[in-house]
Design a protein around this motif. Sequence first.
Motif, PDB file in Angstrom:
ATOM      1  N   TYR A  55       0.830  -1.207   0.000  1.00 22.92           N
ATOM      2  CA  TYR A  55       0.000   0.000   0.000  1.00 22.92           C
ATOM      3  C   TYR A  55       0.866   1.260   0.000  1.00 22.92           C
ATOM      4  O   TYR A  55       0.620   2.205  -0.750  1.00 22.92           O
ATOM      5  CB  TYR A  55      -0.910   0.014   1.222  1.00 22.92           C
ATOM      6  CG  TYR A  55      -2.198  -0.747   1.068  1.00 22.92           C
ATOM      7  CD1 TYR A  55      -3.343  -0.142   0.564  1.00 22.92           C
ATOM      8  CD2 TYR A  55      -2.284  -2.084   1.446  1.00 22.92           C
ATOM      9  CE1 TYR A  55      -4.534  -0.844   0.441  1.00 22.92           C
ATOM     10  CE2 TYR A  55      -3.467  -2.795   1.323  1.00 22.92           C
ATOM     11  CZ  TYR A  55      -4.600  -2.165   0.812  1.00 22.92           C
ATOM     12  OH  TYR A  55      -5.762  -2.865   0.686  1.00 22.92           O
ATOM     13  N   GLY A  56       1.874   1.269   0.868  1.00 27.77           N
ATOM     14  CA  GLY A  56       2.698   2.469   0.990  1.00 27.77           C
ATOM     15  C   GLY A  56       3.492   2.766  -0.261  1.00 27.77           C
ATOM     16  O   GLY A  56       3.542   3.914  -0.720  1.00 27.77           O
ATOM     17  N   PHE A  57       4.121   1.742  -0.834  1.00 24.44           N
ATOM     18  CA  PHE A  57       4.873   1.932  -2.074  1.00 24.44           C
ATOM     19  C   PHE A  57       3.955   2.425  -3.188  1.00 24.44           C
ATOM     20  O   PHE A  57       4.313   3.323  -3.959  1.00 24.44           O
ATOM     21  CB  PHE A  57       5.541   0.614  -2.472  1.00 24.44           C
ATOM     22  CG  PHE A  57       6.359   0.708  -3.735  1.00 24.44           C
ATOM     23  CD1 PHE A  57       7.687   1.107  -3.696  1.00 24.44           C
ATOM     24  CD2 PHE A  57       5.801   0.394  -4.968  1.00 24.44           C
ATOM     25  CE1 PHE A  57       8.442   1.193  -4.866  1.00 24.44           C
ATOM     26  CE2 PHE A  57       6.541   0.480  -6.137  1.00 24.44           C
ATOM     27  CZ  PHE A  57       7.869   0.881  -6.081  1.00 24.44           C
ATOM     28  N   SER A  58       2.764   1.851  -3.277  1.00 20.68           N
ATOM     29  CA  SER A  58       1.820   2.250  -4.326  1.00 20.68           C
ATOM     30  C   SER A  58       1.380   3.699  -4.158  1.00 20.68           C
ATOM     31  O   SER A  58       1.209   4.424  -5.149  1.00 20.68           O
ATOM     32  CB  SER A  58       0.600   1.323  -4.314  1.00 20.68           C
ATOM     33  OG  SER A  58       0.981  -0.026  -4.560  1.00 20.68           O
ATOM     34  N   LEU A  59       1.219   4.150  -2.907  1.00 21.14           N
ATOM     35  CA  LEU A  59       0.838   5.540  -2.676  1.00 21.14           C
ATOM     36  C   LEU A  59       1.986   6.485  -2.987  1.00 21.14           C
ATOM     37  O   LEU A  59       1.801   7.493  -3.677  1.00 21.14           O
ATOM     38  CB  LEU A  59       0.383   5.728  -1.228  1.00 21.14           C
ATOM     39  CG  LEU A  59      -0.049   7.161  -0.885  1.00 21.14           C
ATOM     40  CD1 LEU A  59      -1.386   7.486  -1.542  1.00 21.14           C
ATOM     41  CD2 LEU A  59      -0.146   7.366   0.622  1.00 21.14           C
ATOM     42  N   THR A  60       3.181   6.191  -2.480  1.00 22.44           N
ATOM     43  CA  THR A  60       4.299   7.123  -2.681  1.00 22.44           C
ATOM     44  C   THR A  60       4.757   7.156  -4.130  1.00 22.44           C
ATOM     45  O   THR A  60       5.364   8.138  -4.568  1.00 22.44           O
ATOM     46  CB  THR A  60       5.496   6.766  -1.769  1.00 22.44           C
ATOM     47  OG1 THR A  60       5.955   5.443  -2.061  1.00 22.44           O
ATOM     48  CG2 THR A  60       5.097   6.860  -0.303  1.00 22.44           C
ATOM     49  N   GLU A  61       4.453   6.106  -4.903  1.00 23.41           N
ATOM     50  CA  GLU A  61       4.747   6.113  -6.333  1.00 23.41           C
ATOM     51  C   GLU A  61       3.657   6.790  -7.145  1.00 23.41           C
ATOM     52  O   GLU A  61       3.807   6.989  -8.348  1.00 23.41           O
ATOM     53  CB  GLU A  61       4.928   4.677  -6.834  1.00 23.41           C
ATOM     54  CG  GLU A  61       6.267   4.062  -6.490  1.00 23.41           C
ATOM     55  CD  GLU A  61       7.396   4.682  -7.281  1.00 23.41           C
ATOM     56  OE1 GLU A  61       7.368   4.636  -8.525  1.00 23.41           O
ATOM     57  OE2 GLU A  61       8.317   5.236  -6.652  1.00 23.41           O
ATOM     58  N   GLY A  62       2.546   7.131  -6.490  1.00 22.06           N
ATOM     59  CA  GLY A  62       1.455   7.786  -7.197  1.00 22.06           C
ATOM     60  C   GLY A  62       0.547   6.838  -7.954  1.00 22.06           C
ATOM     61  O   GLY A  62      -0.318   7.285  -8.723  1.00 22.06           O
ATOM     62  N   VAL A  63       0.717   5.525  -7.749  1.00 19.87           N
ATOM     63  CA  VAL A  63      -0.152   4.558  -8.425  1.00 19.87           C
ATOM     64  C   VAL A  63      -1.561   4.628  -7.849  1.00 19.87           C
ATOM     65  O   VAL A  63      -2.551   4.538  -8.578  1.00 19.87           O
ATOM     66  CB  VAL A  63       0.415   3.134  -8.297  1.00 19.87           C
ATOM     67  CG1 VAL A  63      -0.538   2.099  -8.889  1.00 19.87           C
ATOM     68  CG2 VAL A  63       1.777   3.050  -8.978  1.00 19.87           C
TER      69      VAL A  63
END
Length: 282
Positions: A55-63
Motif C-alpha cells: 500500500y505504501g509503495f503504491s501511494l508514494t509512487e502515485g499509483v
Amino acid sequence: MIPPVVRVSRLAVGPSGAMAGERAIPEETPVAIVHNGSTYAVMMATPGDLEDFGYGFSLTEGVIGQLSDVETVETLEFDHEDGVVGVEIRLWINAERAGQMVARRRQIAGPTGCGLCGVESLELAVKPARAVGEGRRFTAADVSRAIAALPPAQTLNHQTRAVHAAAFWEPGAGLVAVREDVGRHNALDKLVGHLLREGHAAGGGIVLLTSRVSIEMVQKTAMLGASVLVAVSAPTALAVRTAEAAGITLAAIARDDGFEVFTHPHRIALDGAEKERAAHVG
C-alpha cells in the motif's frame, strides 16, 4: 511465512583469538509489487509488514491516491530452484484508477527499464515533491521526546543491529507506529502504508527516520502529507532544497543533546533559552 530474522553461524575474531557462535541477522527477500497482474517493481526487502509495504509503495509512487483505490490485496510466496524465496504483493486497483495507472506506466516504461537513459529519466528522478499543508506546530521538547522514544521500539534492530526504522509520533499519543526494514525507503513505505490503511492523518505528527535523508525520503513524506520530518542522520543538499520547496520542516542530526533544523523552522517553537542561542548564532 519467511522469518524477518535468521540466526546463522559465525566465527568471531578478536585480540584474544577466535570463537564460534551464532548471530541474528535480517533476512533480505525479493519482493514484487504487482498491480492488476502486472509487475510494477521488484525490491529487496525485509519480509515483514508486506501488505503495508504494498500500500505504501503504491501511494508514494502515485499509483494510488487513497485507500479505496485498492479493491483487494494478497501476498504470495514462491520458492525458486536456486533456493531463493520470493514474494509477490498483488494489489488489484479499481477501474477508474487503473486507467490512470496504464497511462503512467506508458510514460515511465523506458526509464524504469534502462536506468538513467536521457533527460526524461533525470527529470523523473528529481521531480518536485507534493506541497504539504501547514500541519501543526511542535516544541523542541516534542522533537526530543519523539527521537528518544524510537530506539526502544526498534525490535528488529535490537536483534540484528542492521535495519532502518521509520516511525510516526504525535503529542499525547507518543509513537503511533514503527516499521523496520533493511532498506530505508522500504521502512518509510511500510509506515506510509500502515497509516493509510488505518486512516490516520499525518498532518498532526512527526515522521521519524533512523537513516540519512535523501530526496526520495522527502518525496515519500510529502505523499503521506506530513509536514515535519526528523532524522537521526544528515540530509543531502537536494533533500533540503526539495523539503524547502514542498513546505516541509526538515530537522536532522537529531541526538540526545539537540537537533538541527534546515527548512521551515516556524513549526518548531523554541523556549526562551533556545531563542536566545538562535539569535546569538544568527
